[in-house]
Design a protein around this motif. Structure first.
Motif, mmCIF file in Angstrom:
data_model
loop_
_atom_site.group_PDB
_atom_site.id
_atom_site.type_symbol
_atom_site.label_atom_id
_atom_site.label_comp_id
_atom_site.label_asym_id
_atom_site.label_seq_id
_atom_site.Cartn_x
_atom_site.Cartn_y
_atom_site.Cartn_z
ATOM 1 N N GLU A 55 -7.176 3.702 -19.406
ATOM 2 C CA GLU A 55 -7.599 2.381 -18.920
ATOM 3 C C GLU A 55 -7.794 2.403 -17.407
ATOM 4 O OE1 GLU A 55 -8.840 -1.445 -19.533
ATOM 5 O OE2 GLU A 55 -8.296 0.087 -21.028
ATOM 6 N N ILE A 56 -6.859 3.095 -16.711
ATOM 7 C CA ILE A 56 -6.995 3.189 -15.251
ATOM 8 C C ILE A 56 -8.282 3.912 -14.887
ATOM 9 C CG2 ILE A 56 -5.992 4.267 -13.196
ATOM 10 C CD1 ILE A 56 -3.222 3.734 -14.417
ATOM 11 N N LYS A 57 -8.531 5.021 -15.571
ATOM 12 C CA LYS A 57 -9.760 5.766 -15.290
ATOM 13 C C LYS A 57 -10.995 4.928 -15.612
ATOM 14 C CE LYS A 57 -7.739 10.361 -15.976
ATOM 15 N NZ LYS A 57 -7.749 11.606 -16.793
ATOM 16 N N LYS A 58 -10.890 4.197 -16.731
ATOM 17 C CA LYS A 58 -12.021 3.338 -17.095
ATOM 18 C C LYS A 58 -12.237 2.271 -16.029
ATOM 19 C CE LYS A 58 -12.346 1.787 -21.243
ATOM 20 N NZ LYS A 58 -11.955 1.196 -22.536
ATOM 21 N N ARG A 59 -11.119 1.679 -15.554
ATOM 22 C CA ARG A 59 -11.264 0.640 -14.527
ATOM 23 C C ARG A 59 -11.795 1.227 -13.226
ATOM 24 N NH1 ARG A 59 -5.871 -3.204 -15.309
ATOM 25 N NH2 ARG A 59 -6.417 -3.919 -17.441
ATOM 26 N N GLU A 60 -11.264 2.443 -12.886
ATOM 27 C CA GLU A 60 -11.796 3.084 -11.681
ATOM 28 C C GLU A 60 -13.287 3.359 -11.831
ATOM 29 O OE1 GLU A 60 -9.466 6.546 -11.157
ATOM 30 O OE2 GLU A 60 -7.686 5.506 -10.363
ATOM 31 N N TYR A 61 -13.630 3.892 -12.984
ATOM 32 C CA TYR A 61 -15.054 4.175 -13.211
ATOM 33 C C TYR A 61 -15.862 2.885 -13.217
ATOM 34 C CZ TYR A 61 -19.284 5.699 -15.589
ATOM 35 O OH TYR A 61 -20.583 5.936 -15.916
ATOM 36 N N GLN A 62 -15.285 1.834 -13.874
ATOM 37 C CA GLN A 62 -15.990 0.553 -13.908
ATOM 38 C C GLN A 62 -16.107 -0.044 -12.509
ATOM 39 O OE1 GLN A 62 -17.374 -0.649 -16.658
ATOM 40 N NE2 GLN A 62 -18.301 -2.264 -15.417
ATOM 41 N N GLY A 63 -15.006 0.152 -11.688
ATOM 42 C CA GLY A 63 -15.083 -0.317 -10.312
ATOM 43 C C GLY A 63 -16.175 0.397 -9.536
ATOM 44 N N GLN A 64 -16.235 1.721 -9.735
ATOM 45 C CA GLN A 64 -17.299 2.458 -9.064
ATOM 46 C C GLN A 64 -18.669 1.994 -9.542
ATOM 47 O OE1 GLN A 64 -16.441 6.559 -9.876
ATOM 48 N NE2 GLN A 64 -14.546 6.595 -8.648
ATOM 49 N N VAL A 65 -18.766 1.771 -10.846
ATOM 50 C CA VAL A 65 -20.050 1.289 -11.383
ATOM 51 C C VAL A 65 -20.385 -0.077 -10.819
ATOM 52 C CG1 VAL A 65 -21.230 0.582 -13.498
ATOM 53 C CG2 VAL A 65 -19.867 2.666 -13.486
ATOM 54 N N ASP A 66 -19.349 -0.979 -10.808
ATOM 55 C CA ASP A 66 -19.582 -2.327 -10.273
ATOM 56 C C ASP A 66 -19.956 -2.269 -8.794
ATOM 57 O OD1 ASP A 66 -19.008 -3.294 -12.738
ATOM 58 O OD2 ASP A 66 -16.922 -3.801 -12.279
ATOM 59 N N GLN A 67 -19.228 -1.380 -8.046
ATOM 60 C CA GLN A 67 -19.539 -1.266 -6.617
ATOM 61 C C GLN A 67 -20.960 -0.754 -6.417
ATOM 62 O OE1 GLN A 67 -16.793 1.226 -4.514
ATOM 63 N NE2 GLN A 67 -17.751 0.921 -2.513
ATOM 64 N N ALA A 68 -21.308 0.268 -7.204
ATOM 65 C CA ALA A 68 -22.680 0.780 -7.093
ATOM 66 C C ALA A 68 -23.691 -0.288 -7.478
ATOM 67 C CB ALA A 68 -22.836 2.013 -7.993
ATOM 68 N N ALA A 69 -23.352 -1.037 -8.524
ATOM 69 C CA ALA A 69 -24.264 -2.106 -8.938
ATOM 70 C C ALA A 69 -24.356 -3.184 -7.874
ATOM 71 C CB ALA A 69 -23.781 -2.706 -10.267
ATOM 72 N N ALA A 70 -23.179 -3.512 -7.249
ATOM 73 C CA ALA A 70 -23.182 -4.529 -6.194
ATOM 74 C C ALA A 70 -23.999 -4.052 -4.995
ATOM 75 C CB ALA A 70 -21.746 -4.848 -5.778
ATOM 76 N N GLU A 71 -23.793 -2.777 -4.651
ATOM 77 C CA GLU A 71 -24.580 -2.250 -3.528
ATOM 78 C C GLU A 71 -26.067 -2.258 -3.859
ATOM 79 O OE1 GLU A 71 -22.975 1.579 -2.793
ATOM 80 O OE2 GLU A 71 -21.132 0.851 -1.836
ATOM 81 N N ALA A 72 -26.355 -1.891 -5.106
ATOM 82 C CA ALA A 72 -27.772 -1.920 -5.505
ATOM 83 C C ALA A 72 -28.319 -3.334 -5.473
ATOM 84 C CB ALA A 72 -27.909 -1.325 -6.908
ATOM 85 N N ARG A 73 -27.494 -4.278 -5.980
ATOM 86 C CA ARG A 73 -27.936 -5.688 -5.944
ATOM 87 C C ARG A 73 -28.091 -6.160 -4.505
ATOM 88 N NH1 ARG A 73 -24.258 -6.275 -10.261
ATOM 89 N NH2 ARG A 73 -22.676 -7.077 -8.828
ATOM 90 N N GLN A 74 -27.138 -5.716 -3.626
ATOM 91 C CA GLN A 74 -27.234 -6.120 -2.223
ATOM 92 C C GLN A 74 -28.511 -5.579 -1.594
ATOM 93 O OE1 GLN A 74 -23.857 -4.936 0.034
ATOM 94 N NE2 GLN A 74 -24.426 -6.077 1.873
ATOM 95 N N GLN A 75 -28.804 -4.303 -1.916
ATOM 96 C CA GLN A 75 -30.042 -3.738 -1.391
ATOM 97 C C GLN A 75 -31.257 -4.503 -1.912
ATOM 98 O OE1 GLN A 75 -30.333 -1.384 0.903
ATOM 99 N NE2 GLN A 75 -28.094 -1.175 1.075
ATOM 100 N N VAL A 76 -31.184 -4.832 -3.208
ATOM 101 C CA VAL A 76 -32.299 -5.598 -3.794
ATOM 102 C C VAL A 76 -32.406 -6.959 -3.132
ATOM 103 C CG1 VAL A 76 -33.111 -6.691 -5.917
ATOM 104 C CG2 VAL A 76 -32.211 -4.375 -5.985
ATOM 105 N N ILE A 77 -31.224 -7.600 -2.916
ATOM 106 C CA ILE A 77 -31.232 -8.933 -2.292
ATOM 107 C C ILE A 77 -31.768 -8.840 -0.872
ATOM 108 C CG2 ILE A 77 -29.736 -10.781 -1.455
ATOM 109 C CD1 ILE A 77 -27.969 -10.247 -3.918
#
Length: 438
Positions: free
Chosen positions: A236-258
């Motif tokens: 679960e920790i690894k999944k959350r870490e991976y999900q956090g990285q995914v969310d962060q990457a998605a947020a950065e991508a969304r920020q770049q898009v914005i």
């Protein structure tokens, strides 16, 4: 014909020979022995060289002379005898022993000869003889043993019974294939009580072992659950870490898009602003300026027009007032002149007034006749003219009008006014006194 007879005779002879052969020839089955006794049926025992008074044949055929020899069959099949024996142990405890004996006639000539001598015509007695034999040996052996010995070592009991009965069974021509002691019971419950301590100990040991096994199983399950929980937690920790990285990457991508969209929006807004400035605002400002200029011009024109109208109105009022004043002065002078003329020559003034109002006087006089229901005129048209003249001169219509005109003229000089109707001197019709006739 002789040949046919010979052939028939030969066939009949063969048939007779076959019948005779079948009648004298006997074959032993694999599970049986042929016991042949009678004339010439003597043989020697191959095992003991003993001279037998009968012939034994196994596994083959032999000739038997009908009428002179007798052939009987001895079964070599396995047989079963059930043992149910009541015995008394060395402790004086009565026990019931149940078992089974599997036996058969021996395959050797001695056993077959012994069994043939004893059971050839009474093969059903084998089971009874065997039961009695083994029951005697079983009682004898159990009497020297304790219950504990019987329960502890049944193989020993079985071996002792087989050994002790082997000689007697051999004399009967029988051999034991198997002996099994199936059950041992007692009437007083000794065996049950004897087994209770061990049963209790075994049960306790079983419960202890079961409890230990359960405890070990529980501990193993707990360890497994802990390991699984740790694995799940790590996963679960690894999944959350991976999900956090995914969310962060998605947020950065969304920020770049914005940011890109914001920049594009700003560029689009600037473009639209410039387009609006060029296409709408400047033309609108020019049009508004034009409208303001035109409105100001219209306002100034309206002010000038209003000023001109006010000045004209003022001048028109002044002119009208002047005209009214002049007219009033003229009327006043006219009235004064009439008053002076009336004072000097009243008849001439009246005549003038009558002449000015003569059409109305005549119309009024004509209307006088409207009040007459029936009128008779003599002398035709002359009569009508004469009557009208008299009405105007004598009847008072003309005088009435004249009086009104005179009164009007006198009213301007402080005398009573002439009759006035609707702001003007009354017409002759209106001046005629009521009740006038023609």
């Amino acid at each position: 014909m002789p040949i046919v007879a010979l052939a028939i005779g030969a066939v009949v002879a063969v048939i007779i020979l076959i019948i005779i052969f079948k009648a004298i020839w006997r074959v032993a089955e694999p599970n049986e022995a042929l016991i042949i006794s009678g004339l010439g049926a003597r043989a020697h025992n191959r095992d003991t060289a003993e001279s037998l008074g009968f012939k034994i044949t196994t596994g083959k055929g032999t000739l038997v002379l009908p009428g002179f020899q007798t052939c009987r069959r001895l079964s070599l099949d396995t047989r079963v005898s059930t043992l149910e024996v009541t015995c008394v142990t060395s402790q004086g405890i009565k026990v019931h022993v149940r078992g089974v004996v599997i036996y058969k006639v021996g395959d050797d000539f001695t056993s077959i000869a012994n069994a043939a001598r004893r059971f050839l015509d009474q093969q059903k007695l084998m089971d009874d003889k065997t039961h009695q034999l083994f029951a005697g040996h079983l009682r004898s052996i159990v009497g020297n043993l304790t219950v504990e010995d019987l329960l502890r070592d049944r193989d020993r009991l079985t071996n002792q019974v087989r050994t002790s009965s082997a000689d007697e069974m051999g004399k009967l021509g029988l051999v034991v294939d198997s002996l099994q002691i199936q059950d041992i019971e007692d009437e007083v419950g000794y065996i049950d009580n004897l087994g209770k301590p061990d049963s209790a100990a075994v049960a306790a040991a079983a419960r202890i072992a079961e409890a230990q096994r359960n405890q070990e199983a529980t501990e193993a399950e707990q360890r497994a659950e802990q390991a699984n929980a740790g694995q799940v937690r790590d996963t679960e920790i690894k999944k959350r870490e991976y999900q956090g990285q995914v969310d962060q990457a998605a947020a950065e991508a969304r920020q770049q898009v914005i940011l890109k969209e914001t920049k594009n929006a700003e560029l689009e807004a600037d473009r639209r602003e410039k387009a609006l400035e060029a296409e709408v605002r400047k033309p609108a400002d020019a049009k508004a300026y034009e409208r303001v200029t035109l409105a100001e011009a219209e306002r100034q024109a309206a002010v000038a027009t209003a000023s001109a109208k006010a000045e004209a109105t003022k001048m028109a009022g002044q002119a009208e007032a002047e005209a009214t004043r002049v007219k009033g002065l003229a009327e006043a002078e006219s009235i004064k002149a009439r008053a002076d003329a009336l004072a000097e020559n009243q008849e001439a003034v009246i005549a003038q007034q009558l002449a000015e109002n003569w059409p109305e006087i005549v119309a009024a006089g004509a209307k006088v006749f409207g009040n007459v229901d029936n009128m008779v005129v003599l002398n035709g048209a002359e009569g009508v003219e004469d009557m009208l003249a008299k009405a105007l001169t004598l009847g008072g219509t003309g005088l009435g009008v004249a009086r009104q005109l005179l009164a009007s003229m006198n009213g301007q000089n402080g005398q009573p006014d002439l009759a006035v109707h609707n702001g003007r001197p009354a017409s002759p019709e209106q001046a005629i006194e009521p009740g006038g006739t023609a």
